[in-house]
Each structure stands twice: as C-alpha cells, then as structure tokens.
Design an enzyme around this catalytic site. Sequence first.
Site, short mmCIF file in Angstrom:
data_model
loop_
_atom_site.label_atom_id
_atom_site.label_comp_id
_atom_site.label_asym_id
_atom_site.label_seq_id
_atom_site.Cartn_x
_atom_site.Cartn_y
_atom_site.Cartn_z
N CYS A 1 0.87 -1.17 0.00
CA CYS A 1 0.00 0.00 0.00
C CYS A 1 0.90 1.22 0.00
O CYS A 1 2.01 1.17 -0.53
CB CYS A 1 -0.96 -0.02 1.19
SG CYS A 1 -0.15 -0.11 2.79
N HIS B 1 21.46 -7.07 23.49
CA HIS B 1 20.84 -8.15 22.70
C HIS B 1 21.48 -9.47 23.14
O HIS B 1 22.60 -9.80 22.73
CB HIS B 1 21.05 -7.92 21.21
CG HIS B 1 20.16 -8.74 20.33
ND1 HIS B 1 20.38 -10.08 20.12
CD2 HIS B 1 19.06 -8.42 19.62
CE1 HIS B 1 19.45 -10.55 19.31
NE2 HIS B 1 18.63 -9.56 18.99
#
Length: 619
Positions: free
Chosen positions: A26, A540
């Site tokens: 889109c 992380h």
Amino acid sequence: MDFRKLASDIIRNVGGKENINSVIHCVTRLRFSLKDHSLANTDKIKEMDGVITVVMSGGQYQVVIGNQVKDVFNEVINILGNSYSGNGGEAAETKEKNAFNRFIDVIIGIISPMMGLLAASGILKGLIGASTALHWLQATDGTYILLNALGDGLFYFLPIMVGFSAGKTFNANPYIPAAIGAALVYPAVVAAVSAGKALTFAGIPIILTNYTSSLFPIIMAAWVAAKIEKWLEKKLPSSLKLIFVPLITMVVTGILTFLAVGPVLNEFSSLLANITMGIYHLSPIIAGVILGAFWQLVVIFGLHYAFIPVLINNMTTLHYDPVNAILTVTVFAQVGAALGVFLKAKNKKVRSIAGSATVSALLGITEPAIYGISLPYKKPFVMAGIAGGIGGGITAAMGAKMFGFGGAGIFAAPMFINPKGIDSSFYGFLISALVAVIGAALLTYLFGYKDKAQTKNLESNEYRDSKDNLNIYNTIQGAIIPLSEVKDEVFSSGAMGNGFAVIPDDNKVYAPFDGKVLSVFGTKHAIGLISNDGVELLIHMGINTVELNGSPFEIKVKDNEVIKKGQLIAEVNWKLVSTKNYDITTPIIVTNTADYQSVILKVDKNKKVNIGELVLTVN
C-alpha cells in the site's frame, strides 16, 4: 539505501520464499500473505535499517517501510517473481485466516494497485471543481472538458479497471472481467438505463441499473468468471481452449451479471450507503468525535483498508462522503503531535524524526508520525486522539463532505470543494484541520512530551569524565570483542549503531548506568535502555535467540522502570542457549550513535572484563 539488500533480508526473515503465498504493497507497507507466521523473525525485521516496524493484522504480515515502499516492493518481486505479486486468491491460506480476513485480503488485493490513481483522479477532480467555483474555467471550455475527462474517466469506467484488477487477484485472465466491466458501462446500456427502457434477454426481464462508477457487481462477476474459467480449463481439450474458454466465460458470466448479480449487488451498495449515512445522521457530532478520536487506532492495526469499499461506495452511490471527511482530520492531528515533539525536544535524533514525520504526515503519510513519535512516546498519541476527536466533531457539525476519493493531508483539500461552488464543506475542512494541528501540537508540547534534557542535571552527572565524554560500564562479565566480529551482519555492519559485544561467562546482566528501561522485547532476548544523559543502549542477549521465545531469559525489570548502575536487570541460562545451538555472543549497541561525534571502545579485544568496568565512551 540498498533496496535489493533490504528486500532480500526481509524475504529471508519472513521464512523465505517457500513461506510466502503473495505480497502486495500500500502507501507505506509491504503486506505479506504467509503460510506460517511463526516462521517470521519479527524482531530482526524490526531492527533492519529501512524498516519502521512490523504489524500483524487482518491475517497479513505487514512490514512498514514508509515512503520508499514501492522501491522495496519492486525488488521483492524481482527476487520472488511476478507470480507472487497480488493477493494470490487461490493460494494456500495461512493458519490464522478466517473468512473475514480472506475477504479483507481480496479487497486489498483488488484496490491496492489502484490507490495512487484513485487519489490522483480525486485531486484532479477537486482542482477542476475549484477552478470552476472561482470562475477560472467554464464547463464549456476545452481545457475544462479535457481535464474533467482525465479526472472523471477512472470513476466513470471503474468497472473496467476493477474488473482487470479483480481478475489478477483471483488468478484468472484479467481481460475477461475487464471486458464484462466494459459491457456494464457500454453506451447503449447506459442510454437504455437513462431512458428507462425495458429490456429482456431470451424473454427474461433485465433489471437495468447504472453501473458507471460501481464497485461490487464487477468484483462478484470477476470471482464467478474465475471459477468458470478454471473449470473450463480442466474440461476443454487444448485445441479449443484459446477461443472457447474466454468466449464461454464472458458470455455466461456477463448474462448472469446483467440478470442477477448486478441488480442484487447494486441494491446492496445502496443499502450499505444508507446504513453508513443512517449511523452518521443519528448524531453527526458524536460520530465525528468518536471517529476522529479513534480512527488512527484502526490504521495502526492495519484494518483501514476494510473500510475503503464502504467509502468508495458512498462516493459512487451518493457522489459525496461525510465519513471520509471526518477521517481526514485525524491525519492533521498526527501532524500536530509530531510538531509538538519537534518544538519541545532537544535531542537531535528525536527532532530529526519528529521534523520529517511532521512533513510526511502533512503530505498524508502518517506511519512515520505514528510509529516514530506518537506510539513510542505514548502521550502524543493520546493528545492526537483528543485533538482528532475535537476536529472530527467540528467537521461533522459543519456538515463537511468529500466530493472525491483518495489523497490525504494537504492533498485532500481540493476534494472538499463542492462542484457547485465552495461552501461549508471546504471551510469546515480548513477550520477542523487547523484545530487538529494546533490543538495536538499544544497538547503535546504542554502535556504529551517531557524532554529528557530538560529534566536532568547533566553537569553534575557522575558518568561524565573530564573531557565531557559519557561513560558506559560493562553489563555482563566475560570477554569483550568488537562488533565487527559478531556473526550477524545486522550488528557487525554497524547498521544499528556502534558498541561492543561480550562473550559471557556469567549468567547475570547488570545496568550499565543510571537511567530508564525503554523496552523489554516480548521474547525477552533484548532490553532497550536510556541513560540520564540520553544515551540509548540495546543489550541483545545472544544471536537469533528471539527464536527461543523467552525460555532462557528471566527479566528483572519492566518497561519505563528507573534503573541504577549495577542493578541486576536479567539472568540468562547460557547453557540452554548453547544446547539449542545458538551463539551466546551478546551485542551491546548505542542505537543513537548518530547523535554523537564518536563511540570508542576502551578495552582491548578478547580482554576479560568484570561488571562495572569502563568499556565505552561516547563523545
């Protein structure tokens, strides 16, 4: 940006080509139809440079890219092949999809390729309306006639365009439903409808309806044609297929459409428009306030495309739409929220994001404002909702209507101009848009955003050294290695920022500074922190450990919790991580590296470092 690399990385992390049914795009999003959503590495995709966020809604896996989505989509299709472009109507469905989600997919697949053209045509029609209202052009002028034909042609011949798009969506020959759409708006048929002339087919009365600008009849006709075409392809010998498959499909589907499908669905279209207007007329102002306040939530969940057929249907049936007029105001509320943060923030990165998001939203693209500003800081989103509700109420109270479909932000302005002349619709748009922008900006500036630089006494902060550097202390006991040696390109390339990595020999993770928890990832494998000085740090824990779904991690803090240097924030079962064949190397990254002159590693490679030792300085 390397669009080819980004497309390749996204494909790999949604589970590879074999996990993809189809993909469309889109204005800002890649919308994947996946066979199994659990195979997608969402956290890794969110970390990619060029990806704003990931949304899973309506049975789709939506990767929000922003203004450059078309370039990324083109590379995705170049890698996958053209057969993956579109809805893939007959492809295997995902495990999560129900009938409603499949219907949403069909509508999106049909309308998405036309969205830009619909918006362009709507804007052109609005500008033509403005030119006649201001007496710049007369309806008899050649310039007017030509421009009006260009602006109105798409809407008049919508059944042809939608028929072609629907044919592709249903994996059938798109020219057959396009030809049926052409028959629906054929001059002789339109003339018979206008004259009220009674027609029959083989003695059966035909209920004639004006199909110009119609939507649903041709979509149903395309679906029926696809079923008939595929049945004939199986039954007819190869020598007859070329001519007789399209001939039989077109004749049978066309007759069914004129006799039954068209009249029934045209009545359905009128009913849908009447229901929409009925709800609106119960209390326009209440409807305006509710829609204005909460519409962007619908956008966040990616379900706004489900409303497009209703809005288009209102336009083609009523020739105006007051509902979309209300929804348009919410875009300006997001403009105001981003503007408020831009005016208040001192942090360079925040100002940069807020400034570009303000401009983008003003042009009708709200995703950068929503995902870059409103949602991360939460309160600006609330303030935008309040301002949007007020603006929506004003829009409804003034009876504003849109006389064209497509376009948002400032590009929506021409569509509020009544072809008969400028009236309260246009003035309602101007007033509500200004109220939404100014209201959201003021509310956000005063109550919706607290700039960290304004609330901290940085001069006395113990984590600054004599050269005014910001110090980062070790969080996990173990050997330090540079990021370039991490076996993951997202980290080793420095795309996420500079920092270091630890090969841990202890299961405890401690806070590296005084500050706050920005976010704890849902899979518990990563924690985002921000220091009192504004340094944003990502810890992380392991590589690709998102796939472990949190099992080795015990998080000791929560989102927005204030932390102190040396505070225990997590424990990790590294033995379990290794047993599952995952790398325990833990990258620790300054994610807002761009805000600083330098980020310097202060320890030697492979040196064992204890908790609390200085490892990084940020200048």
